[in-house]
Design an enzyme around this catalytic site. Structure first.
Site, PDB file in Angstrom:
ATOM      1  N   LYS A   1      -5.981   3.507   9.145  1.00 22.95           N
ATOM      2  CA  LYS A   1      -4.975   4.430   8.618  1.00 22.95           C
ATOM      3  C   LYS A   1      -5.393   5.873   8.861  1.00 22.95           C
ATOM      4  O   LYS A   1      -4.576   6.704   9.297  1.00 22.95           O
ATOM      5  CB  LYS A   1      -4.774   4.192   7.116  1.00 22.95           C
ATOM      6  CG  LYS A   1      -3.974   2.929   6.839  1.00 22.95           C
ATOM      7  CD  LYS A   1      -3.905   2.658   5.358  1.00 22.95           C
ATOM      8  CE  LYS A   1      -3.026   1.456   5.077  1.00 22.95           C
ATOM      9  NZ  LYS A   1      -3.057   1.029   3.702  1.00 22.95           N
TER      10      LYS A   1
ATOM     11  N   SER B   1       0.793  -1.227   0.000  1.00 25.16           N
ATOM     12  CA  SER B   1       0.000   0.000   0.000  1.00 25.16           C
ATOM     13  C   SER B   1       0.827   1.281   0.000  1.00 25.16           C
ATOM     14  O   SER B   1       0.266   2.370  -0.097  1.00 25.16           O
ATOM     15  CB  SER B   1      -0.974   0.000   1.171  1.00 25.16           C
ATOM     16  OG  SER B   1      -0.264   0.081   2.364  1.00 25.16           O
TER      17      SER B   1
END
Ligand SMILES: Nc1ncnc2c1ncn2[C@@H]1O[C@H](COP(=O)(O)OP(=O)(O)OP(=O)(O)O)[C@@H](O)[C@H]1O
Length: 931
Positions: free
Chosen positions: A866, A823
């Site tokens: 996140k 990611s």
């Protein structure tokens, strides 16, 4: 030197209170150097060899052993003093070198020399075996050597036809066997004393030895028993002096009776032999067929000794404790076994009745049957799935858990479906019952009709059977799915499953699949294996005692992979498949068990490691981590009151305000769930409980302060454990803020990506414990930037290699924490562009997204974690892949309001809106995506 002639017999005195009997092997210690025994042996050997040249030299040696005389016995063994308490046995402590003929007993045994053996202490021993009794009429002593100048050998005389002898022998054998049994039981009862242990094997051998003796060995058996009995020295001498076999047997029986009744004083004996019934059978058959054993021994097998069972009756199973089997049978009847299992059990019970209790097979079958009796075949918790179920469940979930609205909603749906399906199944059940009754009726009619030969009546039952089959098939298929609660640790998966059980009013059992490596752990071992057991599912059912509990399969993602011990996940497939689990077979149980009434709920931390077929059978409900706000609410509403209760504090005795709870959350925990938070709150409560108790005991309750301040927290919990990664205030080219989910402790956080270049030959160096996938994503980013360096305005010509003459180094700080995943691809690419162009990325901007080699930015997971991490770290703007737009909808409002979330299509323009170097639309038009 001793003088010998053929009419004399060399004699060795036995010291240390030992008595040697015929048939018994004895060791006589040889004194070092110049022992008279050595002379005696060599002379005896020389003489024997002279008499029979060429034979075995050891056989040539003729010797006798004599015990020391007792002052309490006459020369023929008659007792001179009755009260043994007055005995003083110091006469036995004699010095062999000072012995005289008067010190020796009038009876001894001739011996066969078996050899001389060295001992570990360096001395030697003479091994002899008693052969025959011997009466010494005159003994001579010359230079420490003894010899019998007048003696009479007394071999055993047994008249095989003498009824008295036969009866005595039968009684002797029975008593001898009983003694072995009593010894075995008493050694079993006093296991703590290892010296008193008589192993089953030894007991069996002894019994065999006794059983094999026949009438001609009657005297030998009496001698053998006298040797092993715990009797006095005088009694042993008396047995030695009993030359008549009849007298000897009478004496030994008397001693055996005394010994047995003494030992039996403390317990009752129900088993008298350790010889398996089959062997006894064989023995009696051999006797019957005259295979070497004299028929005189036959009465033995029919005798009935006092206090014991007749050995011959053992194969009829009389010696088993019938209550054991009966009790088991009752238990099994009460267990309401299904027909297949009942048939199996019946067979085994029958088989068991012919087994020896205490035998291996007996105890294996016993344990197996007990396990079967304990399985709740038909016991169920009464259903609470009524119209009020959903309302009750909703209340239960709200009482136990804060937030988690989506999950609660899904669980309510699950329960609603469970209820509906159950009512459908109940209806089906009714229809099936009605159809079965109908079929039975029609079958009866058909039989009637067949008798009367009416062809019409035969068709009807067939229609009914088809209907029955359809109904049964529908019932099997109408099963609810198995739920899988997935999410980081401590987010409430286990406690949600418990709430489901409470709401349904069912029993709850948790099976931890974490350490399960072998298939048999789930499905059990076949019962023929040593220490075989059922698998965890059956054990769980036994423990809860009902067939419809809620079973939590905890950490299904940690289930072991396939190995040479089988594939545990394959066994799990059967458990979790509603189509199959109504006939789940545990290898140990060996008959199908219906698991269809069990509500299985599985939990997992991650889904990647769950085998696809297993994952496919479950319906996943994802529980993401909590935001700080949610944690604060959970702490205030649930954890603080819970910990206060747990530490004996009542309401108002500890007050933790929002700021304090936030401090604990931010500075002492870093996790997605709330487990550590609960622990830390527990520590604070405990410290306050001590304070309160001290104030109360000291009579100064007014000085106690229930409010906890931030300073108190620092004092109680110590130095702050975590310091958040804080977004940089300034930035330099080549530094980008990325986002990670589940970093240390499962929390979301930010991650700095630093890229530096230096003169070199195009090398790429990677540091910061980067995983393989992360390394690959750096390579992808670099390749893309290299390939599009000209379009991006990083090189003046399309043919120029941007890496020419330079090397780069990519590093992610916090080097001790391993990092992985694709990611950060976009952040790597932006960092490289930033480095090569010299344009820094705004420090308050963070980004996440995977890139492909074509420069497309694709969706990533863990968005909620996140973004929570980014907000906590002071990030203002977050760039997310366009495909992650759907994840934003479920975010808590404090996150969506606190962050400027941008979904990229044209990432470069979002990062550097004012830059002039990448605005050539014509150049960018060729790209598939606008990184
Ligand atoms: N939303 C919530 N409301 C109230 N308490 C909660 C909530 N979530 C978790 N807890 C509490 O947190 C503790 C840990 O939860 P639990 O054991 O269910 O976690 P878990 O997800 O099963 O973790 P693991 O994956 O490590 O097994 C429990 O005491 C539970 O009551």
């Amino acid at each position: 030197m001793a003088r010998f002639d053929n009419s004399t017999l060399p004699v060795i005195p036995l010291t240390r209170g030992s008595v040697l009997f015929p048939g018994i092997v004895h060791r006589i210690p040889l004194p070092p150097n110049g022992s008279y025994i050595s002379h005696l042996l060599s002379n005896s050997h020389a003489r024997g060899a002279l008499n029979s040249p060429g034979g075995n030299p050891l056989d040539a040696i003729q010797l006798a052993c004599v015990p020391i005389a007792s002052p309490y016995l006459g020369p023929n063994g008659q007792l001179l003093l009755r009260d043994s308490d007055q005995q003083d046995n110091t006469y036995l402590d004699v010095d062999p070198s000072n012995l005289t003929t008067d010190d020796l007993f009038g009876y001894g045994v001739t011996v066969r020399v078996l050899g001389i053996q060295g001992t570990t202490s360096g001395s030697a021993e003479l091994r002899v075996e008693g052969v025959s009794r011997c009466k010494f009429k005159a003994l001579a002593n010359e230079r420490q050597s003894f010899e019998a100048t007048d003696y009479e050998l007394c071999p055993d005389q047994v008249s095989l036809t003498d009824k008295k002898i036969r009866d005595l022998f039968a009684s002797l054998k029975a008593h001898a066997q009983e003694l072995v049994s009593v010894l075995r039981v008493s050694s079993f009862l006093s296991r703590s004393d290892p010296k008193s242990l008589l192993s089953p094997l030894l007991a069996q051998r002894l019994t065999m030895f006794i059983m094999k003796k026949d009438l001609k060995d009657a005297g030998l058996l009496a001698d053998f028993m006298a040797n092993i009995l715990d009797i006095s020295y005088e009694e042993k001498l008396q047995v030695l002096a009993a030359v008549s076999v009849k007298a000897r047997m009478t004496k030994v029986i008397e001693l055996l009776q005394r010994e047995i009744s003494g030992m039996k004083g403390n317990f009752s004996v129900t088993t008298v032999t350790t010889v398996p019934a089959q062997i006894l059978d064989r023995l009696s058959n051999r006797q019957g067929k005259g295979m070497g054993l004299p028929t005189s021994a036959t009465p033995l097998l029919n005798m009935s000794p006092p206090g014991g069972f007749p050995p011959g009756s053992q194969d009829k199973g009389n010696n088993k404790d019938p209550s054991d089997i009966e009790l088991l049978q009752k238990k099994l009847e009460a267990a309401n076994l299904p027909p297949d299992a009942a048939k199996l059990v019946e067979r085994e019970l029958k088989h068991m009745k012919n087994m020896m209790p205490g035998g291996n097979e007996y105890s294996i079958t016993m344990t197996w049957l007990e396990t079967l009796a304990e399985i709740p075949w038909a016991t169920v918790t009464e259903e609470r799935l009524g119209p009020e179920t959903l309302a009750r469940a909703r209340k239960q979930f709200d009482d136990d858990h804060c937030g988690l609205e989506k999950v609660k909603k899904r669980l309510i749906e699950y329960l609603a479906v469970l209820r509906l399906k159950q009512s459908i199944n109940d209806d089906l059940e009714e229809q099936i019952n009605a159809a079965e009754e109908e079929e039975a009726r029609l079958n009866a009619e058909k039989e009637e009709a067949a008798k009367e030969e009416d062809p019409e009546a035969k068709e009807v039952p067939r229609v009914n059977s088809a209907k029955l089959e359809v109904l049964r098939a529908r019932r099997a298929v109408d099963k609810s799915p198995i739920l899988l609660l997935a999410g980081p640790p401590g987010v409430g998966k286990t406690s949600l499953a418990k709430s489901v059980a409470t709401a349904l009013g069912r029993k709850f059992h948790r099976i931890s699949l974490g350490g399960v490596r072998d298939e048999p752990e789930i499905r059990g071992h076949r019962r023929t294996y040593v220490s075989a057991m059922p698998g965890v599912i059956v054990q769980g059912l036994r423990k809860v005692g009902v067939s419809n509990p809620v079973i939590l399969l905890d950490e299904i993602d940690k289930l072991g992979k396939a190995s040479n011990m089988g594939d545990p996940s394959a066994a799990m497939l059967e458990v979790l498949d509603p189509e199959q689990n109504h006939t789940f077979t545990d290898h140990y149980v060996g008959t199908p068990i219906d698991l269809s009434k069990v509500v299985f709920i599985a939990t997992a931390n991650e889904l990647d490691s769950i085998p696809a077929p297993l994952l496919d059978r479950m319906e996943t409900i994802y529980l993401p981590g909590y935001t700080t706000l949610e944690k604060r609410a959970i702490a205030t509403k649930h954890l603080v009151p819970k910990q206060m209760r747990a530490n004996g504090l009542s309401q108002g005795q500890v007050i933790l305000n929002e700021a304090v709870v936030s401090k604990i959350i931010d500075s002492y925990t870093r996790e997605s769930g709330v487990r550590n938070l609960e622990r830390e709150i527990g520590s604070v409560c405990r410290a306050k409980a001590v304070e309160y108790a001290e104030a109360k005991d000291g009579g100064q309750l007014e000085t106690y302060r229930p409010e906890v301040t931030e300073q108190d927290v620092e004092e109680i919990l110590g130095v702050e454990t975590f310091e958040e990664e804080i977004a940089e205030k300034t930035s330099r080219p080549g530094i980008v803020t990325g986002l990670v989910a589940y970093s240390s402790g499962g929390n979301g956080s930010i991650l700095f990506i630093e890229v530096a270049d230096m003169p070199g030959s195009g090398n790429v160096q990677l540091t910061g414990r980067l995983g393989d996938v992360l390394k690959e994503s750096v390579e992808v980013a670099l390749s893309w930037v290299k390939a599009h360096a000209y379009e991006l305005g990083l090189t003046p010509q399309s043919t120029t290699n941007i890496m020419e003459g330079r090397s780069i180094h990519v590093h992610c700080p916090s080097g001790s924490i391993p990092k992985d995943g694709p990611s950060s691809g976009m952040a790597q690419a932006i960092a490289l562009i930033s480095l090569f162009s010299g344009n820094p990325v705004p420090p308050s901007m963070a980004m996440t997204g995977e890139i492909s080699l074509r420069g497309r930015v694709t969706a990533v997971g863990g968005i909620k974690e996140k973004l929570i991490g980014a907000l906590r770290a002071g990030v203002k703007t977050v760039l997310l892949p366009a495909q992650n737009r759907k994840d934003i909808r479920d975010l808590p409002t404090d996150v969506t309001e606190g962050l400027n979330i941008l979904h990229i299509w044209d990432a470069i323009r979002l990062v550097w809106p004012d830059s002039q170097w990448a605005v050539d639309e014509k150049k960018l038009a060729g790209l598939e995506s606008r990184l």
